[in-house]
Design an enzyme around this catalytic site. Sequence first.
Site, PDB file in Angstrom:
ATOM      1  N   TYR A 237     130.673  62.159  68.678  1.00 18.54           N
ATOM      2  CA  TYR A 237     129.743  61.262  68.615  1.00 18.54           C
ATOM      3  C   TYR A 237     130.195  59.861  69.351  1.00 18.54           C
ATOM      4  O   TYR A 237     129.173  59.032  69.339  1.00 18.54           O
ATOM      5  CB  TYR A 237     129.611  60.929  66.971  1.00 18.54           C
ATOM      6  CG  TYR A 237     130.622  60.781  66.237  1.00 18.54           C
ATOM      7  CD1 TYR A 237     131.496  59.548  66.249  1.00 18.54           C
ATOM      8  CD2 TYR A 237     131.001  61.598  65.339  1.00 18.54           C
ATOM      9  CE1 TYR A 237     132.629  59.555  65.271  1.00 18.54           C
ATOM     10  CE2 TYR A 237     132.152  61.648  64.515  1.00 18.54           C
ATOM     11  CZ  TYR A 237     132.932  60.746  64.530  1.00 18.54           C
ATOM     12  OH  TYR A 237     134.030  60.636  63.901  1.00 18.54           O
ATOM     13  N   ARG A 386     136.691  44.577  68.684  1.00 23.31           N
ATOM     14  CA  ARG A 386     136.753  45.600  69.539  1.00 23.31           C
ATOM     15  C   ARG A 386     135.580  45.792  70.235  1.00 23.31           C
ATOM     16  O   ARG A 386     134.377  46.005  69.927  1.00 23.31           O
ATOM     17  CB  ARG A 386     137.168  46.767  68.707  1.00 23.31           C
ATOM     18  CG  ARG A 386     137.562  48.184  69.473  1.00 23.31           C
ATOM     19  CD  ARG A 386     137.850  49.327  68.724  1.00 23.31           C
ATOM     20  NE  ARG A 386     136.602  50.023  68.226  1.00 23.31           N
ATOM     21  CZ  ARG A 386     136.656  51.064  67.541  1.00 23.31           C
ATOM     22  NH1 ARG A 386     137.851  51.604  67.331  1.00 23.31           N
ATOM     23  NH2 ARG A 386     135.485  51.607  67.195  1.00 23.31           N
TER      24      ARG A 386
HETATM   25  C1  LIG Z   1     140.635  58.501  66.430  1.00 29.75           C
HETATM   26  C2  LIG Z   1     139.890  58.933  65.461  1.00 29.75           C
HETATM   27  N1  LIG Z   1     140.252  60.310  64.644  1.00 29.75           N
HETATM   28  C3  LIG Z   1     139.557  60.520  63.525  1.00 29.75           C
HETATM   29  C4  LIG Z   1     138.179  59.833  63.478  1.00 29.75           C
HETATM   30  C5  LIG Z   1     137.283  60.339  62.233  1.00 29.75           C
HETATM   31  O1  LIG Z   1     136.900  61.561  62.389  1.00 29.75           O
HETATM   32  P1  LIG Z   1     135.916  62.413  61.415  1.00 29.75           P
HETATM   33  O2  LIG Z   1     134.713  62.659  62.566  1.00 29.75           O
HETATM   34  O3  LIG Z   1     136.345  63.491  60.576  1.00 29.75           O
HETATM   35  O4  LIG Z   1     135.261  61.525  60.652  1.00 29.75           O
HETATM   36  C6  LIG Z   1     137.877  58.731  64.247  1.00 29.75           C
HETATM   37  C7  LIG Z   1     136.424  58.165  63.801  1.00 29.75           C
HETATM   38  O5  LIG Z   1     136.087  57.182  64.279  1.00 29.75           O
HETATM   39  C8  LIG Z   1     138.671  58.237  65.276  1.00 29.75           C
HETATM   40  O6  LIG Z   1     138.368  57.383  65.806  1.00 29.75           O
END
Ligand SMILES: Cc1ncc(COP(=O)(O)O)c(C=O)c1O
Length: 426
Positions: A237, A386
């Site tokens: 996304y 950011r």
């Molecule tokens: C680096 C990182 N890891 C994991 C996630 C979150 O994962 P999920 O799609 O399971 O909410 C994000 C969400 O912004 C992210 O920036």
Amino acid sequence: MSEHAAPPEGADFGHDFARALDAADPLRPYRDWFVYADDTIYLDGNSLGRLPKGTPARLQEVVGDQWGRSLIRSWPRWTEFATAVGDRLGREVLGVDDGQVAISDSTTVNLYKLINAALDLRPDRRTILIEKDNFPTDLYVVQGIAQARGITCVYLDSDIDRGVDVSLVADALSDDVALVVLSHVAYRSGALADMVSITAAAHEAGALTLWDLCHSAGSVRIPLREATADFAVGCTYKYLNAGPGAPAYLYVRRDLQSQARQPIWGWFSQRDQFGMDQQYAAADGMARFLTGTPNMLGIASVDEGLNAIADAGIGQIQEGGRLLTGYAQLLADEWLRPLDFAVASPRQPSRRGAHLTLHHEQAWQVCQAMIARDVVPDFRTPDRLRLGFSPLTTSYDEVWRGLDQIRQIVQVGEHLAFPTERAAVT
Ligand SMILES: Cc1ncc(COP(=O)(O)O)c(C=O)c1O
């Protein structure tokens, strides 16, 4: 500008110069592929990317034709969709050959699946290494798994602005480390980790690596293949523009697939799914890393989001990100440094992804004042603003106007009218 953010020939800080950069930008035509509903200055494409113009029609086709008309008869075309779009994402975004990527679940669930799979491949080792400033969901999943398995979690003491480097990881490696869990591009500062050297150090110590690619996919080249990285996960996304809650992806290097087992034994990972056997037998290939019924609307949206990336090519996108962050850094140094801002990302564009983070003591208030002016950044604790630049959708004009708005806000103290206490939901 791409290496050291030096001003290009004839650069000045005027608005016309931003317009001239746009006029010369090879990525400019791709802005027409996306929806710009109003004049909002959008500097948060690294949280939720813009809507591609083709997505509503594509979703309408899946809903109206495939679901509405064909109903269950659409399944033959849906069964391979998660791995077919995974292959496309692998080729276009991750630079890997087919058969190593699938679209599935959320990043969080995929972390759970692959961390467990990795630990089972190193049964005699009892330590996971993770950067202490990794994204919270990564930390929480690792902590939960460590507690459930009674193993140790060791936190790498990384700098929140500079990220991890190979020596920090190498010093923490031992013959007890099963897995190293890191982000390729740090969510707060945008620092880009040296995937190739870090993976080599982990492998030398007999450990496996799992990379979180959420902030790198669609913004920088990802050297999974060159690094022979073991596992990776990421969301769709952000720079992949697949929309809120779109499904995530996971990567498992081909030679690990036959030994690796993920812990959620759903029927989509069963060898002969419609044999309805009572006993589980893991499928071959990436199908064994699926769980339950994939989200067809979400996968169609991922596929649609890949069109612009595939057309532009990740090399050109990476260069675009470096130029945009380099330009933003020039403006920030000139306009915002005197107003007590400091760049809190690595200064060299090649050492970061496509966002630039600024430190300011009142960053939370500045963030709210910007949103009140229809300029959308992100706030990150403890005191960071950011600014995400999505190479396919952010113009130099937007960068210029966004930073100009920050300058105007802070010059007159407009942000001081906003609450100092951070709201619980941002
Ligand atoms: C680096 C990182 N890891 C994991 C996630 C979150 O994962 P999920 O799609 O399971 O909410 C994000 C969400 O912004 C992210 O920036």
